[in-house]
Scaffold this motif. Structure first.
Motif, mmCIF file in Angstrom:
data_model
loop_
_atom_site.group_PDB
_atom_site.id
_atom_site.type_symbol
_atom_site.label_atom_id
_atom_site.label_comp_id
_atom_site.label_asym_id
_atom_site.label_seq_id
_atom_site.Cartn_x
_atom_site.Cartn_y
_atom_site.Cartn_z
ATOM 1 N N PRO A 201 -5.156 77.920 -5.972
ATOM 2 C CA PRO A 201 -5.773 79.005 -6.739
ATOM 3 C C PRO A 201 -4.981 79.371 -7.989
ATOM 4 O O PRO A 201 -5.545 79.847 -8.977
ATOM 5 C CB PRO A 201 -5.797 80.178 -5.741
ATOM 6 N N LYS A 205 -5.931 80.545 -12.059
ATOM 7 C CA LYS A 205 -5.376 81.739 -12.702
ATOM 8 C C LYS A 205 -4.678 81.374 -14.008
ATOM 9 O O LYS A 205 -4.872 82.029 -15.041
ATOM 10 C CB LYS A 205 -4.405 82.422 -11.750
ATOM 11 N N VAL A 225 -7.945 85.880 -6.653
ATOM 12 C CA VAL A 225 -8.626 84.604 -6.848
ATOM 13 C C VAL A 225 -8.956 84.026 -5.476
ATOM 14 O O VAL A 225 -8.132 84.049 -4.561
ATOM 15 C CB VAL A 225 -7.741 83.602 -7.624
ATOM 16 N N ARG A 227 -10.701 80.394 -3.952
ATOM 17 C CA ARG A 227 -11.109 79.096 -4.479
ATOM 18 C C ARG A 227 -11.363 78.084 -3.367
ATOM 19 O O ARG A 227 -10.597 77.987 -2.402
ATOM 20 C CB ARG A 227 -10.009 78.559 -5.407
ATOM 21 N N SER A 233 -15.477 78.850 -7.066
ATOM 22 C CA SER A 233 -14.374 79.803 -7.076
ATOM 23 C C SER A 233 -14.897 81.180 -7.458
ATOM 24 O O SER A 233 -15.947 81.312 -8.085
ATOM 25 C CB SER A 233 -13.291 79.383 -8.080
#
Length: 373
Positions: A201, A205, A225, A227, A233
């Motif tokens: 993840p 970001k 986040v 994913r 995501s």
């Protein structure tokens, strides 16, 4: 001799980035090793390396004692005072013991030791450089592949991309240029070993930080986040500035910013939602693109029951439960989704004020699939 030595030190310092002090220490250690190995000596010796003249001298260091047990390491007080009457017990006496042909033998033997020390220093420099880049993103070039890893060149070193960190929808070929997320940097006997990922993840970001100036400068913050790499995501964003639309900033003009990230991730779909400290609002936003009628929160169990229109139940749950699963990861709340009919049967009636709230909130949410396709 002196000019050659100085030139070599300058070249190594410039090209390898190794300080002169490290190189001089390596040379002196190599000369000590050469002396002991070639002359079968076990004394405690010191090398005096004169960079100006290029001369090398060997000094044996012996401790002054009342009674000598090991003449290689000790010297009697009487003998020490013959050298200098000021010596006392426990002082250290240095005596030159440089062999006549030491220069030739030392050069031959020391070369390998110096090379090894230089190699270790280089590895240390690489390790120091990359340990600071853990959880950061870098661009690398695929070098080769085997059954366990893809080897990605990061310039000074090859990183390892394990099979379980590779995106299932990607096929890698030598010379491909890819962005990777550095997950771990290890120091080993063979030098630093770097592990990277395409599924972490953190990669998503960092990509948003690169593409969205408002995230880079701190105006917009990525709160969480979730994913499932290569497929879908979700990312939640927030801004303390009421004049800044955090979702719109991430989307960019005509979706250009998020489109660049989608292209880098080979078509991975991305939902961008607005974060809220109110779990009712945040959980509802997390289930985008489905419409939510109500959210009932159980604080003690960190769980929610979400009511959605009957026709939106499958959309809220998602294919193989993916949308609900990602929403739960994103919001950090357990989510139980019920259709409006099912909710009414068990006595849950959507509140009109909540329906209006979510209707207004829907206008701000962005779901990449619907907007771009």
């Amino acid at each position: 001799m002196s000019s050659e030595l100085l030139d070599a030190l300058n070249i190594l310092e410039k090209e390898k980035g190794i300080s002169r002090d490290v190189l001089i220490d390596a040379i002196e250690a190599a000369l000590v090793s050469a002396y002991r190995r070639n002359f079968n000596q076990a004394q405690n010796v010191r090398i005096d390396l004169n960079l100006e003249t290029g001369s090398m001298r060997v000094f044996a260091r012996k401790e002054v004692v009342d009674q000598v047990f090991d003449p290689r390491l000790e010297i009697s007080l009487e003998d020490a005072r013959r050298i200098n009457p000021n010596y006392q017990v426990e002082d250290v006496v240095e005596m030159e013991v440089t062999p006549k042909d030491f220069g030739r033998i030392a050069a031959q033997t020391a070369k390998q030791v110096v090379t090894q020390r230089v190699r270790e220093a280089e590895r240390g420099i690489i390790y120091s450089e990359f340990i600071d880049r853990e959880e950061d993103i870098m661009t690398g070039i695929v070098q080769r592949l085997d059954s366990k890893f893809i080897y990605v060149s990061l310039g000074k070193i090859e990183a390892l991309l394990p099979v379980n960190e590779q995106m299932p929808n990607e096929r890698y070929k030598p010379h491909d240029r890819i962005k990777v997320f550095i997950t771990k940097v290890e120091k080993t006997t063979k030098g630093p070993q770097i592990f990277v990922s395409r599924t972490h993840p953190g990669l998503l970001k960092r990509l948003f930080e690169i593409e969205v100036p408002e995230i880079y400068d701190g105006t917009v913050e990525i709160k969480s986040v979730a994913r499932e790499a290569g497929d879908r995501s979700k990312i939640s964003v927030h801004s303390d500035n009421p004049e800044v639309d955090p979702v719109g900033s991430c989307v960019g003009p005509k979706g250009t910013r998020v489109q660049a990230i989608v292209n880098e991730l080979k078509g991975e779909k991305i939902d961008i939602v607005k974060w809220s400290e109110d779990p009712v609002v945040f959980v509802a936003n997390s289930l985008s693109p489905s419409k939510v009628l109500d959210v009932i929160v159980s604080e003690n169990e960190k769980a929610t029951t979400v009511v959605v229109p009957d026709y939106q139940l499958s959309l809220a749950i998602g294919k193989r439960g993916q949308n609900a699963r990602l929403a739960a990861k994103l919001s950090a709340w357990k989510i139980d989704i019920k259709s409006e009919t099912e909710a009414r049967e068990i006595g849950i009636y959507p509140r009109e004020e909540m329906i209006k709230l979510f209707d207004d909130q829907d206008k701000d949410d962005f779901e990449y699939d619907e907007e771009m396709e």
